[in-house]
Design a protein around this motif. Sequence first.
Motif, PDB file in Angstrom:
ATOM      1  N   ASN A 177      12.835  -6.718  -0.578  1.00 21.56           N
ATOM      2  CA  ASN A 177      11.947  -6.509  -1.721  1.00 21.56           C
ATOM      3  C   ASN A 177      10.787  -7.503  -1.718  1.00 21.56           C
ATOM      4  OD1 ASN A 177      13.473  -4.402  -2.695  1.00 21.56           O
ATOM      5  ND2 ASN A 177      14.677  -5.674  -4.084  1.00 21.56           N
ATOM      6  N   SER A 178      11.087  -8.750  -1.357  1.00 22.69           N
ATOM      7  CA  SER A 178      10.029  -9.764  -1.306  1.00 22.69           C
ATOM      8  C   SER A 178       9.000  -9.434  -0.234  1.00 22.69           C
ATOM      9  CB  SER A 178      10.629 -11.148  -1.033  1.00 22.69           C
ATOM     10  OG  SER A 178      10.919 -11.814  -2.233  1.00 22.69           O
ATOM     11  N   GLY A 184       2.911  -5.139   0.735  1.00 27.71           N
ATOM     12  CA  GLY A 184       2.516  -3.833   0.242  1.00 27.71           C
ATOM     13  C   GLY A 184       3.043  -2.688   1.083  1.00 27.71           C
ATOM     14  N   ALA A 185       3.882  -2.988   2.052  1.00 23.13           N
ATOM     15  CA  ALA A 185       4.461  -1.960   2.924  1.00 23.13           C
ATOM     16  C   ALA A 185       5.978  -2.127   2.968  1.00 23.13           C
ATOM     17  CB  ALA A 185       3.891  -2.084   4.333  1.00 23.13           C
ATOM     18  N   ASP A 186       6.678  -1.068   3.321  1.00 22.30           N
ATOM     19  CA  ASP A 186       8.131  -1.141   3.432  1.00 22.30           C
ATOM     20  C   ASP A 186       8.533  -2.152   4.490  1.00 22.30           C
ATOM     21  OD1 ASP A 186       8.420   0.779   1.515  1.00 22.30           O
ATOM     22  OD2 ASP A 186       8.640   2.433   2.938  1.00 22.30           O
ATOM     23  N   ALA A 187       9.642  -2.850   4.229  1.00 18.89           N
ATOM     24  CA  ALA A 187      10.144  -3.827   5.199  1.00 18.89           C
ATOM     25  C   ALA A 187      10.553  -3.115   6.482  1.00 18.89           C
ATOM     26  CB  ALA A 187      11.331  -4.585   4.609  1.00 18.89           C
TER      27      ALA A 187
END
Length: 487
Positions: A177-178, A184-187
């Motif tokens: 989540n951090s 601004g993009a998915d991990a």
Amino acid sequence: MEAISAGIGTFNDVFWAYLLIPALLLLSLYFTVRSKGVQFRLLPEMFRAMRGDPGRAADGGKPISAFQAFAVSAAARIGTGNIAGVATAIALGGPGAVFWMWAMALVVGAASFVESTLAQLYKVGGKEGYQGGPAYYMERGLGARWMGVLFAVIITVTFSLVFNSVQSNTISAAIGNSVTAATGADAAPWLPYVVGVAVAAAAGVIIFGGARRIAGAATTLVPFMATLYILMGLVVVVMNIGQIPAVIADIVMHAFGLREIAAGGIGTAIVQGMRRGMFSNEAGLGSAPNAAASAAVSHPVKQGLVQTLGVYFDTLIVCSTTAFIILLSDPTYTEEAGPTLTQNALEANLGPWALHLLTLIILLVAFTSVLGNTFYGVSNVAYLTRNPSVMIGFRLLVVVVTFLGAIGSGGLVWSLADTTMGLMALVNLAALAFLAPTAFRLLDDFVRQRRQGTDPVFAKDSMPDITGVECWNQEDLEHIGMTVGKN
């Protein structure tokens, strides 16, 4: 799978609300009356009992001290439940749930005292120090080996395996989540694997170092972790100091149904507050006594008092920090999921950077929970077998499960853990109901010696009718520099 999870969840709601919580509450009220309110009247002794040199173990090293045992139990108690669990209680039961969480902590402190005092009395010795817990006092105090085996298996599976996988899963999700918030993009899909390897490796280094290394790590991490979170909560409180009277009024008014509660009534507030409070502070569940038994102290009551203080620390301080962070943000209870309440509240009060600070805190609380949970498993595996190969295999399994938890999903696992933990608590409460008079005899002995102006010391010869006691002879007392009658 969703249907199975929902079914287990429904069973847990009924089981906890109509059987487990009433059983714990009734026993705790009896313990409170019988001990003349030990959790209130001996509060100064709780702080005094944490001091003292534990002396030397049989192998010449330092055994676990009273404070280290407190830190180990706090490491297991203070987990994601303090952040997410309290938020869930508020989301479902409104502000009034906080009041009942506090009330539950004050009452069940007596149960924590009884179980931890008994764990000290019936502990057994080893090269590095002591081991014990409910499994030990079930066999030695009640003569029920089958009961001890049942408890040992349930707590080992629930805490050391299931809960550890959930904790590593929480760490992985928080870091993800951090990363998403920062970029601004998915991990990246490989991130959970990296996190899993890192957490499992760090846990393995400590776990394979033995009970002393686990206790040492907990003693270092727990104060730092708790201080960081409490300071963050204090900042939020100071920033909103003018709202504190209104928030406290909301807590009290909702607790007694004087204002409408989002989830539908005073009953929900009571059940959610008590259940989440019990889930968090673990009083009466039979987990903390495994840490309590490891301490080298001069009287069993000392560690009983220390662990009672642990209940207050967990619920009245750490859980209350979460509660005030949430309630000072004017949350919408019906719209947001429990854990989201805490995240959104911090962002609302401190800004976006608070999300990353919360990630660090979750990392600390979850990792220390892995250590505390493993400590409980070590004690209970040692109860089941003294085979060194089994213990090595158990520690390896903990490391593997910790890794798998980081890359898996924890929904159904949480529901199953709720069930097994409840069963574990029932077994423990049954034992406490029969053994509590012994704990009260020890309390009377402790108070008598304090009134005489001495540092209380217990020797099993002073109560020869109590059978099954292995330690508490003159040799044990000499290890910690004490003799009967010595100040």
